[in-house]
Design a protein around this motif. Structure first.
Motif, PDB file in Angstrom:
ATOM      1  N   LEU A 214      31.102  38.763  31.732  1.00 24.96           N
ATOM      2  CA  LEU A 214      31.284  39.827  32.488  1.00 24.96           C
ATOM      3  C   LEU A 214      30.326  40.042  33.673  1.00 24.96           C
ATOM      4  O   LEU A 214      30.694  40.397  34.710  1.00 24.96           O
ATOM      5  N   LYS A 215      29.236  39.297  33.363  1.00 26.91           N
ATOM      6  CA  LYS A 215      28.258  39.304  34.546  1.00 26.91           C
ATOM      7  C   LYS A 215      28.859  38.340  35.741  1.00 26.91           C
ATOM      8  O   LYS A 215      28.746  38.790  36.944  1.00 26.91           O
ATOM      9  N   LYS A 216      29.703  37.343  35.294  1.00 22.30           N
ATOM     10  CA  LYS A 216      30.417  36.518  36.238  1.00 22.30           C
ATOM     11  C   LYS A 216      31.448  37.213  37.185  1.00 22.30           C
ATOM     12  O   LYS A 216      31.617  37.285  38.144  1.00 22.30           O
ATOM     13  N   GLN A 217      32.188  38.247  36.347  1.00 19.45           N
ATOM     14  CA  GLN A 217      33.387  39.153  37.030  1.00 19.45           C
ATOM     15  C   GLN A 217      32.749  40.117  37.924  1.00 19.45           C
ATOM     16  O   GLN A 217      32.801  40.592  39.037  1.00 19.45           O
ATOM     17  N   ILE A 218      31.302  40.451  37.380  1.00 18.23           N
ATOM     18  CA  ILE A 218      30.666  41.425  38.384  1.00 18.23           C
ATOM     19  C   ILE A 218      30.380  41.027  39.441  1.00 18.23           C
ATOM     20  O   ILE A 218      30.358  41.500  40.695  1.00 18.23           O
ATOM     21  N   LEU A 219      29.709  39.953  39.416  1.00 18.50           N
ATOM     22  CA  LEU A 219      29.203  38.973  40.522  1.00 18.50           C
ATOM     23  C   LEU A 219      30.470  38.909  41.597  1.00 18.50           C
ATOM     24  O   LEU A 219      30.414  39.200  42.935  1.00 18.50           O
ATOM     25  N   ALA A 220      31.711  38.439  41.193  1.00 15.68           N
ATOM     26  CA  ALA A 220      32.963  37.979  41.855  1.00 15.68           C
ATOM     27  C   ALA A 220      33.311  39.369  42.480  1.00 15.68           C
ATOM     28  O   ALA A 220      33.694  39.390  43.915  1.00 15.68           O
ATOM     29  N   ASP A 221      33.393  40.525  41.723  1.00 10.54           N
ATOM     30  CA  ASP A 221      33.707  41.865  42.277  1.00 10.54           C
ATOM     31  C   ASP A 221      32.821  42.150  43.584  1.00 10.54           C
ATOM     32  O   ASP A 221      33.229  42.675  44.657  1.00 10.54           O
ATOM     33  N   LYS A 222      31.407  41.993  43.409  1.00  9.60           N
ATOM     34  CA  LYS A 222      30.625  42.277  44.176  1.00  9.60           C
ATOM     35  C   LYS A 222      30.738  41.353  45.513  1.00  9.60           C
ATOM     36  O   LYS A 222      30.509  41.961  46.571  1.00  9.60           O
ATOM     37  N   GLU A 223      30.925  40.048  45.126  1.00 11.22           N
ATOM     38  CA  GLU A 223      31.211  39.349  46.602  1.00 11.22           C
ATOM     39  C   GLU A 223      32.308  39.870  47.327  1.00 11.22           C
ATOM     40  O   GLU A 223      32.386  39.568  48.564  1.00 11.22           O
ATOM     41  N   GLU A 224      33.570  40.055  46.767  1.00  6.09           N
ATOM     42  CA  GLU A 224      34.560  40.778  47.281  1.00  6.09           C
ATOM     43  C   GLU A 224      34.057  42.044  48.082  1.00  6.09           C
ATOM     44  O   GLU A 224      34.747  42.218  49.228  1.00  6.09           O
ATOM     45  N   ALA A 225      33.208  42.652  47.594  1.00  5.40           N
ATOM     46  CA  ALA A 225      32.866  44.015  48.172  1.00  5.40           C
ATOM     47  C   ALA A 225      32.004  43.822  49.288  1.00  5.40           C
ATOM     48  O   ALA A 225      32.294  44.393  50.200  1.00  5.40           O
ATOM     49  N   VAL A 226      31.477  42.788  49.211  1.00  6.81           N
ATOM     50  CA  VAL A 226      30.584  42.313  50.509  1.00  6.81           C
ATOM     51  C   VAL A 226      31.467  41.971  51.403  1.00  6.81           C
ATOM     52  O   VAL A 226      31.323  42.227  52.779  1.00  6.81           O
ATOM     53  N   ARG A 227      32.489  41.152  51.252  1.00  9.35           N
ATOM     54  CA  ARG A 227      33.418  40.538  52.222  1.00  9.35           C
ATOM     55  C   ARG A 227      34.162  41.857  52.799  1.00  9.35           C
ATOM     56  O   ARG A 227      34.409  41.967  54.368  1.00  9.35           O
ATOM     57  N   SER A 228      34.419  42.603  51.998  1.00 12.56           N
ATOM     58  CA  SER A 228      35.202  43.975  52.600  1.00 12.56           C
ATOM     59  C   SER A 228      34.130  44.715  53.344  1.00 12.56           C
ATOM     60  O   SER A 228      34.486  45.253  54.630  1.00 12.56           O
ATOM     61  N   SER A 229      32.970  44.872  53.060  1.00 14.50           N
ATOM     62  CA  SER A 229      31.838  45.666  53.776  1.00 14.50           C
ATOM     63  C   SER A 229      31.748  44.970  55.173  1.00 14.50           C
ATOM     64  O   SER A 229      31.529  45.556  56.029  1.00 14.50           O
ATOM     65  N   LEU A 230      31.580  43.466  54.988  1.00 13.35           N
ATOM     66  CA  LEU A 230      31.536  42.919  56.449  1.00 13.35           C
ATOM     67  C   LEU A 230      32.721  43.343  57.491  1.00 13.35           C
ATOM     68  O   LEU A 230      32.545  43.236  58.538  1.00 13.35           O
ATOM     69  N   ARG A 231      33.890  43.261  56.761  1.00 11.58           N
ATOM     70  CA  ARG A 231      34.872  43.477  57.728  1.00 11.58           C
ATOM     71  C   ARG A 231      34.801  45.042  58.239  1.00 11.58           C
ATOM     72  O   ARG A 231      35.175  45.231  59.587  1.00 11.58           O
ATOM     73  N   ASN A 232      34.401  45.909  57.276  1.00 17.07           N
ATOM     74  CA  ASN A 232      34.475  47.367  57.588  1.00 17.07           C
ATOM     75  C   ASN A 232      33.486  47.476  58.681  1.00 17.07           C
ATOM     76  O   ASN A 232      33.527  48.434  59.580  1.00 17.07           O
ATOM     77  N   GLN A 233      32.348  46.926  58.787  1.00 15.05           N
ATOM     78  CA  GLN A 233      31.266  47.091  59.631  1.00 15.05           C
ATOM     79  C   GLN A 233      31.901  46.587  61.062  1.00 15.05           C
ATOM     80  O   GLN A 233      31.535  46.955  62.121  1.00 15.05           O
ATOM     81  N   ILE A 234      32.363  45.328  60.983  1.00 11.26           N
ATOM     82  CA  ILE A 234      32.986  45.052  62.168  1.00 11.26           C
ATOM     83  C   ILE A 234      34.051  46.131  62.697  1.00 11.26           C
ATOM     84  O   ILE A 234      34.214  46.395  64.129  1.00 11.26           O
TER      85      ILE A 234
END
Length: 434
Positions: free
Chosen positions: A273-293
């Motif tokens: 579960l920890k690995k899955q949460i980490l992967a979800d957060k990494e995807e959320a960060v990628r989405s955040s970077l795109r949204n900031q742009i």
């Protein structure tokens, strides 16, 4: 052909076209001649039917066909001569009747590409949030799994309704003493305290005993999506018919082993579960970077947007909401959701989405961003073979190609962005104390 242009807005023009009577007559004669070869009228050989007889039976059909033909033949040239670049297919506003010996005129609304420039789109500064996974987040995921696999059982003891219970209720709502359609249900299952229904309503039924009734008063805000209750006070009559509760499985090794033979202990499941949460957060960060742009691009340039583009985007957004509701067996009307109120609430977001698409398209042109045939071919191969390949290709070019091109453009901007690591919460607190 005579063409006049009226400006409605910087991104919308009205094009009025007048076609000479001799062109109209020529098109009428050609259309009747073609029809004469095809019609079958008793008493006449094919191609030998008198014009007056054809006019008697097919006049309306011919006039409609001539209008379509004249517009399709003249509109592209009219747009070219007016030096307009449409962003959408022109919308027909009016058309005069077709009469032999008279001119024909029509007008269309032409939505145009807005004029703007995008500069400094490379090297945009954005912040990358720090990623951490806490033990609390892992435990919350475990609790969610427990709830999903838990059993629901009736509460046998004689006690009032509590938070986290599942209430089985009948309810009906009235406004000004009159029942309101859509505000009533029988044997409705409501998990108390989750906010799925209405938080104020859920708090108000806590403490009810099975078999008891209660009247609950809820006043809705003026901008509530359900127009039936917006700005009004609803009196709900509620009957509690039963109480159920979730029986959650124990968090032990046996529970973990239900998910995979690779999980021997509950700690193995926690690690997964920890690995899955980490992967979800990494995807959320990628989405955040795109949204900031995207946010910085949109805020850096201002231009008017064609209203029809906004309406098309709003229709698409409502279709998405309607589709999600349909999956749950509910439609907009049954849910009491007004399309007009939805559009009003989502309008600013729709404008932003349209502007984003136009800006990315402009950058894609400047950077010569292309989608290769192989990329489209992969989508064709992944799609249903029951659809005609040519039809599928046309649909992909219209709907998928722009999205692929926009994604590649955004990837390009992200590649050239200046990414700074955001301060962690702990660092931010330390700076605040300093």
């Amino acid at each position: 052909m005579k063409v006049t242009i009226d400006e409605i807005s910087p991104v919308q023009k009205r094009l009025s076209v007048e076609i000479s009577s001799d062109v109209v007559l020529k098109e009428l004669n050609e259309t009747y001649a073609k029809l004469n070869k095809k019609v079958k009228i008793k008493g006449f050989r094919p191609g030998k039917v008198p014009r007056k007889i054809i006019e008697k039976f097919y006049s309306d059909q011919v006039k409609s066909e001539v209008i379509d033909t004249l517009i399709s033949k003249t509109l592209p040239k009219a747009i070219e001569d007016a030096r307009l670049i449409p962003i959408l297919h022109p919308q027909l506003d009016s058309a005069s009747p077709i009469k032999a010996g008279e001119t024909f005129s029509y007008s269309v609304t032409v939505d145009l590409w807005p004029e703007f420039e995008v500069t400094d789109y490379k090297g945009i500064e954005i912040e990358k949030p720090e990623i951490t996974v806490t033990d609390q987040e892992v435990e919350e995921q475990l609790e969610a799994l427990r709830r999903h696999f838990g059993a629901i059982e009736a509460v046998e003891e004689d006690r009032p309704l509590e938070t986290n219970d599942i209430a089985i209720i009948d309810y009906s709502g009235e406004i000004d003493g009159e029942p309101v359609e859509g505000l009533d249900e029988k044997d409705y299952y409501l998990e108390v305290g989750k906010g799925y229904f209405n938080e104020e309503f859920e708090r108000a039924i806590i403490g009810m005993a099975v078999g008891s009734e209660r009247t609950i008063e809820i006043t809705y805000p003026d901008d509530a999506i359900n127009e039936k209750v917006a700005g009004k006070t609803v009196y709900y009559n509620v009957v509690l018919k039963g109480i159920k509760k979730r029986i959650l499985p124990e968090l032990n090794d046996e529970f973990a082993q239900k998910f995979s033979p690779d999980y021997k202990t509950i700690d193995d499941l926690r690690e997964r579960l920890k690995k899955q949460i980490l992967a979800d957060k990494e995807e959320a960060v990628r989405s955040s970077l795109r949204n900031q742009i995207l946010d910085k691009l949109v805020s850096g340039v201002d231009f008017p947007v064609p209203e029809r583009l906004i309406e098309a985007k709003l229709d698409q957004m409502i279709d998405n909401i309607s589709g999600h509701l349909h999956e749950r067996g509910v439609d907009l009307e049954k849910a009491g959701i007004s399309q007009d109120r939805l559009k009003e609430k989502m309008r600013e977001d729709a404008i932003k989405q349209v502007k984003t698409e136009l800006i990315l398209d402009k950058i894609a042109d400047k950077e010569d961003v292309k989608v290769e045939n192989e990329e489209l071919a992969r989508h064709i191969d992944q799609s249903s073979t029951q659809i005609d390949r040519e039809e599928l290709l046309a649909a992909l070019v219209q709907h998928v190609l722009p999205k692929l091109r926009a994604k590649k453009t955004l990837d390009l901007l992200l590649e050239h962005a200046v990414i700074r690591q955001a301060a962690s919460e702990a660092d931010a607190m330390d700076q605040t104390r300093d």
